[in-house]
Design an enzyme around this catalytic site. Structure first.
Site, PDB file in Angstrom:
ATOM      1  N   ARG A   1       0.704  -1.150   0.012  1.00  0.00           N
ATOM      2  CA  ARG A   1       0.042   0.018  -0.057  1.00  0.00           C
ATOM      3  C   ARG A   1       0.887   1.067  -0.030  1.00  0.00           C
ATOM      4  NH1 ARG A   1      -5.140  -1.954   2.498  1.00  0.00           N
ATOM      5  NH2 ARG A   1      -6.282  -2.170   0.848  1.00  0.00           N
TER       6      ARG A   1
ATOM      7  N   GLN B   1      -0.075   2.313  -5.982  1.00  0.00           N
ATOM      8  CA  GLN B   1      -1.658   2.400  -5.803  1.00  0.00           C
ATOM      9  C   GLN B   1      -2.457   2.038  -7.048  1.00  0.00           C
ATOM     10  OE1 GLN B   1      -2.402   6.435  -4.451  1.00  0.00           O
ATOM     11  NE2 GLN B   1      -3.744   5.830  -2.966  1.00  0.00           N
TER      12      GLN B   1
ATOM     13  N   ASP C   1      -3.017  -1.736  -7.121  1.00  0.00           N
ATOM     14  CA  ASP C   1      -3.905  -2.269  -5.728  1.00  0.00           C
ATOM     15  C   ASP C   1      -5.141  -2.968  -5.995  1.00  0.00           C
ATOM     16  OD1 ASP C   1      -4.677  -2.725  -3.458  1.00  0.00           O
ATOM     17  OD2 ASP C   1      -4.475  -0.674  -2.465  1.00  0.00           O
TER      18      ASP C   1
ATOM     19  N   SER D   1      -7.756  -3.002  -3.094  1.00  0.00           N
ATOM     20  CA  SER D   1      -8.594  -1.829  -3.087  1.00  0.00           C
ATOM     21  C   SER D   1      -9.549  -1.735  -4.091  1.00  0.00           C
ATOM     22  CB  SER D   1      -7.779  -0.536  -3.175  1.00  0.00           C
ATOM     23  OG  SER D   1      -6.989  -0.452  -1.842  1.00  0.00           O
TER      24      SER D   1
ATOM     25  N   TYR E   1      -3.259  -1.250   8.024  1.00  0.00           N
ATOM     26  CA  TYR E   1      -4.289  -2.227   8.254  1.00  0.00           C
ATOM     27  C   TYR E   1      -4.269  -2.172   9.680  1.00  0.00           C
ATOM     28  CZ  TYR E   1      -3.530  -4.487   3.537  1.00  0.00           C
ATOM     29  OH  TYR E   1      -3.364  -4.774   2.344  1.00  0.00           O
TER      30      TYR E   1
END
Ligand code: NAD
Length: 375
Positions: free
Chosen positions: A120, A125, A128, A131, A226
């Protein structure tokens, strides 16, 4: 260098390449092959892929010839027989729960990237996939709940009287939870939410929902954002603090996950017994152990008139868009490490993204948690 996209197995509706990404791969100098009827169920006929430059092949040929093989879900043990040594497979691999597969990959000298393990970071990004999928999963969870619930979400003031808004409680406000809140708000529900990470309170409020405050003492999060696991005492405090909100809710969406571990049981049978018949709970963590006592993977369980939804593939409910964003994640990953001049994929274990998401490479484990667990 050849990149192959197999058709997904079982009931998976998502795919790893939507047609709009073909040109991007081909322009980069890669040869693309896709398995026959890979996207037919989503309206993407083989001819579309063919016209855009892909070779349409059967599974065996694709696996045998591919230097890079990308899918949504992991390949089967049988598939691996056909995969060449030194090739790279990219998919959700579930490496912490499938020791057999990971050891097989290492023994066969196949490099593997687990999409769950993309770090992350700002640089990663665009790759990812956790997500991109969680976002659509949160959306689908709310729509499923609203379909099952025999009430309308918005308040309505009509000549025949006032209909009060449905109450939605979202437990766990990460990517999925935020989208669930936003979707429920757009549908007009009254939304409340809770997360163990205090930083989330502002985000919940900015979406127009109420943050439920429960004092469970100190909580921590990892450098990647997290949540860390709660103690048994903290979980008890959380359950006690949530009891009243749960009993007043028409819909509960739970998304609470602890990275690399079994999800915590947050909603107990006792708490469900206090809810009104007709209410709906969607357990988005059902695939990793579940947040709700009695939830079952891929089943809707009826407990005293309360429906507990255990759909393990919520992004698959909106498979075209889930495939579009997953295809983008995969392309961005390959593109980041593709050396077009020399037509090679530069896999260096010192790279901060690859050191995180590479599970096996050159007959070794790479990701530090995988290494620690399986070496
Ligand atoms: P996740 O799927 O691991 O967990 C979902 C949520 O459950 C988290 O918000 C977590 O705090 C919460 N949770 C855990 N235990 C709980 C409990 N007992 N009760 C209630 N809630 C509990 O998380 P996620 O959606 O992947 O995201 C976690 C965070 O990482 C978010 O803040 C997100 O914005 C951030 N993030 C950052 C990046 C980046 O920087 N590139 C990318 C994605 C996500």
């Amino acid at each position: 260098m050849k990149i192959f996209f197999p058709k997904e197995l079982d009931s998976e509706a998502r795919i790893s390449i939507t047609p709009d990404f073909l040109k991007k791969y081909i322009d980069s100098g890669l040869k693309v092959s896709v398995q026959t009827s890979i996207g037919l169920h989503l309206g993407f006929k083989d001819e579309i892929y063919k016209e855009l430059g892909a070779e349409i092949v059967d599974r065996k040929k694709g696996l045998k010839e591919g230097n890079i093989i990308c899918s949504v879900n992991k390949l089967s043990g049988e598939d691996l027989i056909d995969v060449k040594e030194n090739s790279l497979i990219v998919s959700f691999l579930d490496p912490f729960n499938d020791k057999g597969l990971v050891e097989d990959l290492k023994a066969k000298n196949i490099s593997s990237i687990s999409m769950e393990l993309i770090p992350r970071t700002t640089r990663a990004q665009k790759m990812d996939a956790l997500s991109s999928q969680a976002n659509l999963g949160g959306y689908a969870a709310v729509l499923i709940a609203s379909n099952i619930l025999s009430k309308s979400f918005p308040m309505m003031m009509t000549a025949a009287g006032t209909i009060s808004p449905s109450k939605v409680f979202v437990v766990g406000v990460g990517v999925a939870g935020l989208q669930a809140i936003a979707t429920a708000k757009r549908l007009g529900a009254k939304v409340e939410a809770f997360d163990t990470r205090p930083v989330v309170e502002e985000q919940v409020k900015s979406l127009g929902a109420r943050f439920v405050k429960i004092d469970i003492g100190e909580t921590e999060e990892t450098s990647q954002g997290y949540a860390k696991e709660l103690t048994a005492e903290q979980i008890d405090l959380q359950r006690a603090g949530m009891k009243k909100v749960c009993s007043n809710s028409d819909v509960i969406i739970t998304t609470a996950q602890v990275f690399g571990r079994k999800a915590p049981i947050i909603i107990t049978s006792e708490m469900i017994e206090d809810m009104n018949p007709g209410s709906v709970i969607v357990d988005m963590a059902v695939g990793t152990g579940g947040n709700v006592e009695g939830s079952k993977p891929n089943e809707n369980v009826d407990l005293n008139g309360i429906t507990i939804v255990g759909n393990t593939n919520l992004p698959g409910e909106v498979a075209v868009h889930a495939s579009q964003v997953y295809s983008a994640n995969i392309f961005n990953l390959i593109d980041e490490f593709w050396d077009q001049k020399n037509s090679i994929l530069e896999i260096t274990t010192s790279d901060e993204i690859l050191s995180g998401c590479l599970v096996t490479h050159k007959g070794e484990f790479v990701n530090s948690i995988v290494k620690e667990r399986y070496s």
